[in-house]
Design a protein around this motif. Structure first.
Motif, PDB file in Angstrom:
ATOM      1  N   GLY A  63     -19.274  61.708 -10.390  1.00 32.63           N
ATOM      2  CA  GLY A  63     -19.341  63.059  -9.849  1.00 32.63           C
ATOM      3  C   GLY A  63     -20.649  63.748 -10.204  1.00 32.63           C
ATOM      4  O   GLY A  63     -21.261  64.428  -9.362  1.00 32.63           O
TER       5      GLY A  63
ATOM      6  N   ILE B  62     -25.609  60.525   3.074  1.00 33.22           N
ATOM      7  CA  ILE B  62     -24.916  61.479   2.201  1.00 33.22           C
ATOM      8  C   ILE B  62     -23.406  61.376   2.404  1.00 33.22           C
ATOM      9  O   ILE B  62     -22.629  61.414   1.440  1.00 33.22           O
ATOM     10  CB  ILE B  62     -25.395  62.917   2.477  1.00 33.22           C
ATOM     11  CG1 ILE B  62     -26.860  63.088   2.047  1.00 33.22           C
ATOM     12  CG2 ILE B  62     -24.519  63.921   1.745  1.00 33.22           C
ATOM     13  CD1 ILE B  62     -27.104  62.912   0.572  1.00 33.22           C
ATOM     14  N   MET B  63     -22.977  61.219   3.656  1.00 29.59           N
ATOM     15  CA  MET B  63     -21.549  61.063   3.936  1.00 29.59           C
ATOM     16  C   MET B  63     -21.002  59.782   3.318  1.00 29.59           C
ATOM     17  O   MET B  63     -19.862  59.752   2.836  1.00 29.59           O
ATOM     18  CB  MET B  63     -21.318  61.064   5.444  1.00 29.59           C
ATOM     19  CG  MET B  63     -21.521  62.414   6.109  1.00 29.59           C
ATOM     20  SD  MET B  63     -21.265  62.360   7.906  1.00 29.59           S
ATOM     21  CE  MET B  63     -19.559  61.835   7.995  1.00 29.59           C
TER      22      MET B  63
ATOM     23  N   ILE C 116     -27.245  65.346  -4.413  1.00 28.50           N
ATOM     24  CA  ILE C 116     -27.207  66.473  -3.474  1.00 28.50           C
ATOM     25  C   ILE C 116     -28.237  67.528  -3.867  1.00 28.50           C
ATOM     26  O   ILE C 116     -28.972  68.055  -3.015  1.00 28.50           O
ATOM     27  CB  ILE C 116     -25.791  67.091  -3.426  1.00 28.50           C
ATOM     28  CG1 ILE C 116     -24.778  66.064  -2.924  1.00 28.50           C
ATOM     29  CG2 ILE C 116     -25.787  68.326  -2.543  1.00 28.50           C
ATOM     30  CD1 ILE C 116     -25.069  65.544  -1.547  1.00 28.50           C
TER      31      ILE C 116
ATOM     32  N   TYR D 255     -23.468  62.167  -8.159  1.00 27.95           N
ATOM     33  CA  TYR D 255     -23.415  62.631  -6.764  1.00 27.95           C
ATOM     34  C   TYR D 255     -23.986  64.040  -6.640  1.00 27.95           C
ATOM     35  O   TYR D 255     -24.770  64.322  -5.729  1.00 27.95           O
ATOM     36  CB  TYR D 255     -21.975  62.591  -6.259  1.00 27.95           C
ATOM     37  CG  TYR D 255     -21.803  63.195  -4.888  1.00 27.95           C
ATOM     38  CD1 TYR D 255     -22.219  62.508  -3.750  1.00 27.95           C
ATOM     39  CD2 TYR D 255     -21.248  64.470  -4.726  1.00 27.95           C
ATOM     40  CE1 TYR D 255     -22.081  63.070  -2.480  1.00 27.95           C
ATOM     41  CE2 TYR D 255     -21.108  65.031  -3.468  1.00 27.95           C
ATOM     42  CZ  TYR D 255     -21.521  64.328  -2.355  1.00 27.95           C
ATOM     43  OH  TYR D 255     -21.400  64.889  -1.109  1.00 27.95           O
ATOM     44  N   GLN D 256     -23.598  64.923  -7.551  1.00 30.38           N
ATOM     45  CA  GLN D 256     -24.136  66.281  -7.518  1.00 30.38           C
ATOM     46  C   GLN D 256     -25.649  66.282  -7.736  1.00 30.38           C
ATOM     47  O   GLN D 256     -26.375  67.076  -7.131  1.00 30.38           O
ATOM     48  CB  GLN D 256     -23.443  67.151  -8.568  1.00 30.38           C
ATOM     49  CG  GLN D 256     -21.984  67.440  -8.275  1.00 30.38           C
ATOM     50  CD  GLN D 256     -21.790  68.162  -6.951  1.00 30.38           C
ATOM     51  OE1 GLN D 256     -22.602  69.008  -6.568  1.00 30.38           O
ATOM     52  NE2 GLN D 256     -20.719  67.832  -6.253  1.00 30.38           N
TER      53      GLN D 256
ATOM     54  N   GLN E   9     -20.519  60.408  -0.349  1.00 29.80           N
ATOM     55  CA  GLN E   9     -19.346  61.260  -0.531  1.00 29.80           C
ATOM     56  C   GLN E   9     -18.054  60.463  -0.369  1.00 29.80           C
ATOM     57  O   GLN E   9     -17.115  60.616  -1.155  1.00 29.80           O
ATOM     58  CB  GLN E   9     -19.390  62.415   0.479  1.00 29.80           C
ATOM     59  CG  GLN E   9     -18.275  63.424   0.312  1.00 29.80           C
ATOM     60  CD  GLN E   9     -18.357  64.521   1.355  1.00 29.80           C
ATOM     61  OE1 GLN E   9     -18.493  64.254   2.549  1.00 29.80           O
ATOM     62  NE2 GLN E   9     -18.287  65.766   0.920  1.00 29.80           N
ATOM     63  N   GLU E  10     -18.009  59.597   0.648  1.00 32.10           N
ATOM     64  CA  GLU E  10     -16.812  58.801   0.890  1.00 32.10           C
ATOM     65  C   GLU E  10     -16.584  57.793  -0.232  1.00 32.10           C
ATOM     66  O   GLU E  10     -15.437  57.558  -0.652  1.00 32.10           O
ATOM     67  CB  GLU E  10     -16.928  58.089   2.239  1.00 32.10           C
ATOM     68  CG  GLU E  10     -15.711  57.252   2.614  1.00 32.10           C
ATOM     69  CD  GLU E  10     -14.438  58.065   2.736  1.00 32.10           C
ATOM     70  OE1 GLU E  10     -13.347  57.457   2.643  1.00 32.10           O
ATOM     71  OE2 GLU E  10     -14.527  59.303   2.915  1.00 32.10           O
TER      72      GLU E  10
ATOM     73  N   LEU F 251     -17.453  58.128  -3.367  1.00 37.97           N
ATOM     74  CA  LEU F 251     -16.955  58.885  -4.511  1.00 37.97           C
ATOM     75  C   LEU F 251     -15.491  59.253  -4.303  1.00 37.97           C
ATOM     76  O   LEU F 251     -14.668  59.121  -5.222  1.00 37.97           O
ATOM     77  CB  LEU F 251     -17.799  60.140  -4.710  1.00 37.97           C
ATOM     78  CG  LEU F 251     -17.326  61.103  -5.811  1.00 37.97           C
ATOM     79  CD1 LEU F 251     -17.321  60.407  -7.165  1.00 37.97           C
ATOM     80  CD2 LEU F 251     -18.197  62.355  -5.846  1.00 37.97           C
ATOM     81  N   ARG F 252     -15.136  59.693  -3.092  1.00 35.75           N
ATOM     82  CA  ARG F 252     -13.755  60.068  -2.804  1.00 35.75           C
ATOM     83  C   ARG F 252     -12.811  58.882  -2.969  1.00 35.75           C
ATOM     84  O   ARG F 252     -11.710  59.023  -3.508  1.00 35.75           O
ATOM     85  CB  ARG F 252     -13.661  60.630  -1.385  1.00 35.75           C
ATOM     86  CG  ARG F 252     -12.256  61.146  -1.033  1.00 35.75           C
ATOM     87  CD  ARG F 252     -12.178  61.637   0.396  1.00 35.75           C
ATOM     88  NE  ARG F 252     -12.961  62.858   0.573  1.00 35.75           N
ATOM     89  CZ  ARG F 252     -14.036  62.949   1.351  1.00 35.75           C
ATOM     90  NH1 ARG F 252     -14.457  61.889   2.030  1.00 35.75           N
ATOM     91  NH2 ARG F 252     -14.683  64.082   1.465  1.00 35.75           N
TER      92      ARG F 252
END
Length: 298
Positions: A112, A42-43, A119, A115-116, A46-47, A49-50
């Motif tokens: 985005g 998951i991290m 999650i 990713y949501q 997130q990274e 996407l960031r």
């Protein structure tokens, strides 16, 4: 009696099959949560996407009418090629820039949403595991979770494919160079290029009483790319009346800079970003760091 026994046997078989189906689903979900949806994975999502959100995106124009060079598939048109640039219709170029900006925004919005979705799916699958352990799962819940499992897999596959897929050529409605019919014109195509975000190195950046040595790097870049230009902003966070709203700006081609003539025992805010280029279509990220100069030694 035979009919009753047969019905009872079928009922037992159906129950056993339902238990097996739920157990198989439980094992599939548990495996996914332990591998591709664990905390570390998951991290990573997130990274990734960031990084995409913080990257800079550029419109690149290639000449399709020249043979490829040894180290690239197409000839990228640079601003130094003034002859070709002078032939490009500026209104068409501006429309291509707008199209590129829109494509980047759509890509980031899609990433985005995916990713949501990942999650959300992770949370619902974890909740299913808890309900299963408590014996609170029925056939309707299992069917719903089967669909959620498939959807979460699809979100993950789409996210990963978008992260690795080339941004690709832009579908321009018109050639950038109008065809006047008099002379052959260069054949051009346009595409999006991406550069990873610039980030301060918090460990190497340091201060003295009146100087600050700043270091930065490009995310994911193993070696420093030459001929890159960066813009540095310096601002005092607690200025005197005379210093209010004053800041300095400088550019450099290295990955570090020393800022001199600072006031001791003062907080300063430093920002770094790439120098804007004429073909830049999207860039929101500017890294910022706050450092305090040392007090004057006694």
């Amino acid at each position: 009696m035979d009919e009753v026994k047969l019905a009872r046997t079928k009922s037992v078989e159906c129950g056993a099959q339902e238990v097996k189906t739920q157990m198989d689903l439980f094992n599939q979900i548990l495996q996914l949560l332990d591998t591709k949806l664990n905390d570390n994975s998951i991290m990573v999502f997130q990274e990734e996407l960031r990084l995409m959100q913080r990257s800079s995106y550029y419109l690149e124009i290639q000449r399709d009418d020249l043979l490829p060079t040894a180290d690239q598939q197409q000839h990228t048109l640079h601003l130094t090629d003034s002859t070709v640039w002078s032939l490009i219709d500026q209104q068409r170029l501006q429309r291509a820039m707008t199209l590129a900006n829109t494509q980047v925004r759509l890509l980031l919005a899609l990433l985005g949403m995916l990713y949501q979705g990942i999650i959300r799916g992770c949370r619902e699958l974890e909740a299913f595991i808890n309900r299963y352990d408590q014996g609170l799962v029925d056939s309707d819940t299992a069917a719903s979770m089967q669909q959620m499992l498939q959807q979460t897999h699809q979100y993950m596959n789409d996210f990963e494919s978008r992260m690795t897929r080339n941004l690709g050529p832009l579908d321009l409605q018109n050639q950038l160079i109008p065809n006047t019919g008099n002379l052959p014109i260069p054949q051009l195509s346009a595409s999006l290029a991406i550069k990873m975000p610039v980030i301060f190195d918090r460990f190497k950046s340091c201060t003295t009483s009146n100087t600050v040595h700043l270091c930065w790097e490009v995310a994911g870049q193993q070696s420093k790319e030459p001929n890159q230009q960066f813009e540095i902003h310096v601002k005092s966070l607690h200025p005197t009346i005379a210093e209010h709203d004053q800041f300095t700006k400088s550019t450099c081609q290295s990955y570090n800079i020393q800022v001199n003539n600072l006031i001791p025992d003062r907080y300063y805010q430093f920002s770094v970003k790439r120098v804007d280029a004429v073909n830049l279509v999207y860039a929101l990220w500017i890294d910022t760091i706050i450092l305090k100069t040392l007090d004057i030694p006694m």
